[in-house]
Design a protein around this motif. Structure first.
Motif, PDB file in Angstrom:
ATOM      1  N   ALA A 238       0.766  -1.401  -0.035  1.00 11.07           N
ATOM      2  CA  ALA A 238       0.037   0.041  -0.070  1.00 11.07           C
ATOM      3  C   ALA A 238       0.810   1.290   0.058  1.00 11.07           C
ATOM      4  O   ALA A 238       0.389   2.440  -0.457  1.00 11.07           O
ATOM      5  CB  ALA A 238      -0.939  -0.093   1.197  1.00 11.07           C
ATOM      6  N   ASN A 239       2.229   1.079   0.536  1.00 13.67           N
ATOM      7  CA  ASN A 239       2.930   2.505   0.492  1.00 13.67           C
ATOM      8  C   ASN A 239       3.122   3.072  -0.897  1.00 13.67           C
ATOM      9  O   ASN A 239       3.475   4.167  -1.055  1.00 13.67           O
ATOM     10  CB  ASN A 239       4.259   2.003   0.921  1.00 13.67           C
ATOM     11  CG  ASN A 239       4.240   1.723   2.441  1.00 13.67           C
ATOM     12  OD1 ASN A 239       3.477   2.379   3.056  1.00 13.67           O
ATOM     13  ND2 ASN A 239       5.448   1.141   2.949  1.00 13.67           N
ATOM     14  N   ALA A 240       2.892   2.136  -1.933  1.00 12.75           N
ATOM     15  CA  ALA A 240       3.079   2.427  -3.428  1.00 12.75           C
ATOM     16  C   ALA A 240       2.007   3.437  -4.046  1.00 12.75           C
ATOM     17  O   ALA A 240       2.156   3.954  -4.703  1.00 12.75           O
ATOM     18  CB  ALA A 240       3.329   1.437  -4.210  1.00 12.75           C
ATOM     19  N   LEU A 259       7.435  -0.310  -5.424  1.00 15.43           N
ATOM     20  CA  LEU A 259       7.372   0.845  -6.455  1.00 15.43           C
ATOM     21  C   LEU A 259       9.033   1.329  -6.025  1.00 15.43           C
ATOM     22  O   LEU A 259       9.006   1.843  -5.096  1.00 15.43           O
ATOM     23  CB  LEU A 259       6.464   1.689  -6.402  1.00 15.43           C
ATOM     24  CG  LEU A 259       6.317   2.832  -7.334  1.00 15.43           C
ATOM     25  CD1 LEU A 259       5.181   3.511  -7.516  1.00 15.43           C
ATOM     26  CD2 LEU A 259       7.299   4.178  -6.926  1.00 15.43           C
ATOM     27  N   VAL A 260       9.760   1.429  -6.886  1.00 13.26           N
ATOM     28  CA  VAL A 260      11.121   2.131  -6.575  1.00 13.26           C
ATOM     29  C   VAL A 260      11.289   3.474  -7.602  1.00 13.26           C
ATOM     30  O   VAL A 260      11.571   3.258  -8.722  1.00 13.26           O
ATOM     31  CB  VAL A 260      12.071   1.193  -6.724  1.00 13.26           C
ATOM     32  CG1 VAL A 260      13.496   1.811  -6.417  1.00 13.26           C
ATOM     33  CG2 VAL A 260      12.003   0.118  -5.683  1.00 13.26           C
ATOM     34  N   ASP A 261      11.613   4.323  -7.076  1.00 12.62           N
ATOM     35  CA  ASP A 261      11.632   5.611  -7.568  1.00 12.62           C
ATOM     36  C   ASP A 261      13.101   6.277  -7.248  1.00 12.62           C
ATOM     37  O   ASP A 261      13.177   6.653  -6.151  1.00 12.62           O
ATOM     38  CB  ASP A 261      10.631   6.852  -7.509  1.00 12.62           C
ATOM     39  CG  ASP A 261      10.667   8.074  -8.108  1.00 12.62           C
ATOM     40  OD1 ASP A 261      11.882   8.332  -8.772  1.00 12.62           O
ATOM     41  OD2 ASP A 261       9.645   8.445  -8.499  1.00 12.62           O
ATOM     42  N   ALA A 262      14.263   6.013  -7.943  1.00 13.10           N
ATOM     43  CA  ALA A 262      15.554   6.594  -7.453  1.00 13.10           C
ATOM     44  C   ALA A 262      16.264   6.765  -8.937  1.00 13.10           C
ATOM     45  O   ALA A 262      16.236   6.289  -9.709  1.00 13.10           O
ATOM     46  CB  ALA A 262      15.904   5.434  -6.785  1.00 13.10           C
ATOM     47  N   GLY A 263      17.082   7.970  -8.702  1.00 12.13           N
ATOM     48  CA  GLY A 263      18.014   8.510  -9.571  1.00 12.13           C
ATOM     49  C   GLY A 263      19.220   9.049  -8.950  1.00 12.13           C
ATOM     50  O   GLY A 263      19.078   9.186  -7.811  1.00 12.13           O
ATOM     51  N   PRO A 394       3.982   7.889 -16.509  1.00  5.47           N
ATOM     52  CA  PRO A 394       2.529   7.513 -15.863  1.00  5.47           C
ATOM     53  C   PRO A 394       2.470   6.657 -14.889  1.00  5.47           C
ATOM     54  O   PRO A 394       3.392   5.747 -14.681  1.00  5.47           O
ATOM     55  CB  PRO A 394       2.165   7.097 -17.335  1.00  5.47           C
ATOM     56  CG  PRO A 394       3.065   6.230 -17.906  1.00  5.47           C
ATOM     57  CD  PRO A 394       4.366   7.136 -17.509  1.00  5.47           C
ATOM     58  N   GLY A 395       1.378   6.493 -14.218  1.00  8.20           N
ATOM     59  CA  GLY A 395       1.098   5.620 -13.101  1.00  8.20           C
ATOM     60  C   GLY A 395      -0.494   5.173 -12.744  1.00  8.20           C
ATOM     61  O   GLY A 395      -1.202   6.117 -13.432  1.00  8.20           O
ATOM     62  N   ILE A 396      -0.626   4.465 -11.987  1.00 10.91           N
ATOM     63  CA  ILE A 396      -1.958   4.030 -11.627  1.00 10.91           C
ATOM     64  C   ILE A 396      -1.725   3.662 -10.043  1.00 10.91           C
ATOM     65  O   ILE A 396      -0.996   3.023  -9.773  1.00 10.91           O
ATOM     66  CB  ILE A 396      -2.614   3.035 -12.368  1.00 10.91           C
ATOM     67  CG1 ILE A 396      -3.760   3.032 -12.143  1.00 10.91           C
ATOM     68  CG2 ILE A 396      -1.871   1.727 -12.374  1.00 10.91           C
ATOM     69  CD1 ILE A 396      -4.978   2.195 -13.194  1.00 10.91           C
ATOM     70  N   TYR A 397      -2.633   4.221  -9.099  1.00 10.14           N
ATOM     71  CA  TYR A 397      -2.852   3.959  -7.704  1.00 10.14           C
ATOM     72  C   TYR A 397      -4.127   3.809  -7.399  1.00 10.14           C
ATOM     73  O   TYR A 397      -4.936   4.539  -7.403  1.00 10.14           O
ATOM     74  CB  TYR A 397      -2.227   5.168  -7.066  1.00 10.14           C
ATOM     75  CG  TYR A 397      -0.964   5.809  -7.804  1.00 10.14           C
ATOM     76  CD1 TYR A 397       0.190   5.441  -7.513  1.00 10.14           C
ATOM     77  CD2 TYR A 397      -1.011   6.787  -8.676  1.00 10.14           C
ATOM     78  CE1 TYR A 397       1.624   5.817  -8.059  1.00 10.14           C
ATOM     79  CE2 TYR A 397       0.074   7.331  -9.515  1.00 10.14           C
ATOM     80  CZ  TYR A 397       1.354   6.719  -9.195  1.00 10.14           C
ATOM     81  OH  TYR A 397       2.732   7.296  -9.866  1.00 10.14           O
ATOM     82  N   GLY A 412       0.153  -0.098  -6.541  1.00  7.52           N
ATOM     83  CA  GLY A 412       0.392   1.368  -7.021  1.00  7.52           C
ATOM     84  C   GLY A 412       1.652   0.741  -7.952  1.00  7.52           C
ATOM     85  O   GLY A 412       2.366   0.201  -7.655  1.00  7.52           O
ATOM     86  N   ILE A 413       1.516   1.393  -9.160  1.00  9.39           N
ATOM     87  CA  ILE A 413       2.305   1.105 -10.052  1.00  9.39           C
ATOM     88  C   ILE A 413       2.862   2.645 -10.978  1.00  9.39           C
ATOM     89  O   ILE A 413       1.942   3.679 -11.108  1.00  9.39           O
ATOM     90  CB  ILE A 413       1.693   0.311 -11.163  1.00  9.39           C
ATOM     91  CG1 ILE A 413       1.574  -1.025 -10.739  1.00  9.39           C
ATOM     92  CG2 ILE A 413       2.742   0.529 -12.544  1.00  9.39           C
ATOM     93  CD1 ILE A 413       0.639  -1.884 -11.698  1.00  9.39           C
TER      94      ILE A 413
END
Length: 447
Positions: A238-240, A259-263, A394-397, A412-413
């Motif tokens: 659910a954190n996503a 879901l990993v968002d990292a740069g 893009p995403g969907i939650y 969450g994607i």
């Protein structure tokens, strides 16, 4: 550093040519900031300052004087003096003369001489460019310089009669990346893509989100990135569905997605990648359906990234695909909305997709530059140009809610890539990070 002095010299010359003849521009780098006691946060230069100077030390100010008549343009750096004792503790300092030579300035002076020199440099200058309202300290310093110039009024000296916001001019320059910048961004994206691939293979039920974060950070630094470009998001279950979640403290469980968002940042330029993958290495039917919907939306956005077309076109293309999918999967009520356009007009999609499809990317992860044509009366979305860099995400939650099929709850994607606008199809810098369903499952299955 991979840039050469010619790059910074050319940028300074280009800015000076856009300024009012005989005017001055002043730009300070970022200050050092205490974390606690006598320990500072890791130092990171100001992006605008670095863009024009290439100089990464703190306590530095750049002054540009535009050409006027027979007087050529001049670039002047104020920086810390050489100090053998402090260099034992804190590391190498270029000093004024070393910096002048290394970074191609016309003149360089100790930072302690800034106030006295500015009273001279601003004499009879028609206009001053600086970051208006950026900080109370800077505004007060500029006011002090102007008072010092006006105090010379009986000698026929005049202070600048107009002030201009310097960052707005630099935003337009920074918006289109040159070949050197694109190369640095590609390097940053390759490093981050490798980190995502490493993190996928590491992931398994029972690991903590922060353990996945550690794999990312290890890979960033191992390949020469100086910093994460932002605080990594490692969001399982659910954190996503929390867009900017970054506590990264939960156990990852079988049957969930992460879901990993990292740069990372390499030589001053950022990457920004998001991937979503199954904790146990296999997508469920419902996860796969939503994931492939987001992939189709990203492909539609890529196709809309064409020179001359509006920036907003990629969001509109992705949004239509996502909304049509929401209707097909029963997330939105087909009996209420006959078409994606009807649902979008009613903003029904916001329940599951509430952010834009991308942003500018460059020295800052959310890089500078307006998204609208500010010169046009209607301020439409600005047209894309070759060399612009942006993310496509893009995403969907799907949060639990009445009327929402329970099989999709807490999924969450987001899928995010870094791209450069070209004369043809956009160039995806982050393509090395596994992305397709079969590709991710195969990659994780080899761990």
């Amino acid at each position: 550093m991979t840039a050469v002095p010619a790059t910074w010299i050319e940028r300074r010359a280009r800015l000076a040519a856009r300024m009012q003849p005989g005017s001055a521009a002043v730009l300070a780098t970022a200050p050092e900031v205490l974390r606690n006691g006598d320990s500072e946060y890791p130092y990171r230069h100001d992006s605008y300052f670095y863009y024009l100077s290439g100089f990464a030390e703190p306590e530095a100010v750049l002054v540009l004087l535009a050409a006027a008549g027979d007087a050529p343009a001049r670039s002047i750096l104020f920086c810390r003096e050489k100090n053998p004792e402090r260099e034992i503790w804190d590391g190498y300092r270029h000093g004024p003369e070393g910096a002048r030579i290394a970074f191609g300035f016309d003149e360089a002076y100790p930072i302690g001489e800034l106030d006295a020199k500015m009273a001279q440099l601003l004499a009879n200058v028609p206009a001053l460019y600086y970051a208006l309202g950026h900080s109370a300290a800077l505004d007060a310093q500029v006011a002090g310089w102007l008072r010092a110039v006006r105090a010379q009024g009986r000698s026929g000296v005049a202070a600048p009669s107009s002030m201009h916001h310097l960052p707005a001019m630099l935003d337009e320059m920074r918006l289109v990346k040159d070949a050197g910048e694109q190369g640095l961004m590609e390097r940053a994206a390759r490093i981050a893509a490798g980190a995502h691939a490493r993190a996928m293979r590491f992931t398994r039920p029972g690991v903590f989100e922060y353990e996945i974060e550690a794999e990312l950070l290890h890979e960033f630094r191992r390949h020469g990135a100086q910093f994460p470009a932002y605080t990594p998001i490692v969001a399982s279950g659910a954190n996503a569905c929390v867009l900017h979640y970054n506590q990264n403290s939960r156990h990852c469980r079988a049957g969930e997605l992460v879901l990993v968002d990292a740069g990372c940042e390499f030589d001053g330029y950022a990457s920004d990648i998001t991937r979503t993958w199954p904790v146990n290495g296999r997508f469920s039917q419902e996860q796969k359906a939503l994931y492939e919907l987001v992939l189709r939306a990203q492909d539609a956005a890529f196709a809309a990234i064409v020179p001359g077309r509006p920036y907003s076109g990629m969001h509109e293309a992705a949004l239509r695909v996502l909304t049509e999918g929401m209707l097909d999967l029963g997330l939105l009520d087909r009996s209420r909305y006959g078409s994606p356009e009807d649902a979008i007009a009613d903003k029904a999609h916001l329940q599951f997709y509430m952010h834009g499809t991308g942003h500018w990317l460059g020295m800052d992860v959310h890089d500078v530059g307006p998204y609208r044509d500010m010169a046009a009366a209607e301020r439409p979305s600005r047209p894309l140009l070759p060399g612009m860099a942006l993310t496509v995400e893009p995403g969907i939650y799907v949060r639990p809610a009445p009327g929402v099929p329970e099989a999709y709850w807490n999924i969450g994607i987001r899928i995010e890539d870094d791209v450069i606008v070209t004369d043809g199809a956009c160039r995806v810098l982050s393509a090395d990070a596994p992305k397709g369903v079969a590709e991710i499952e195969a990659w994780m299955g080899e761990s």
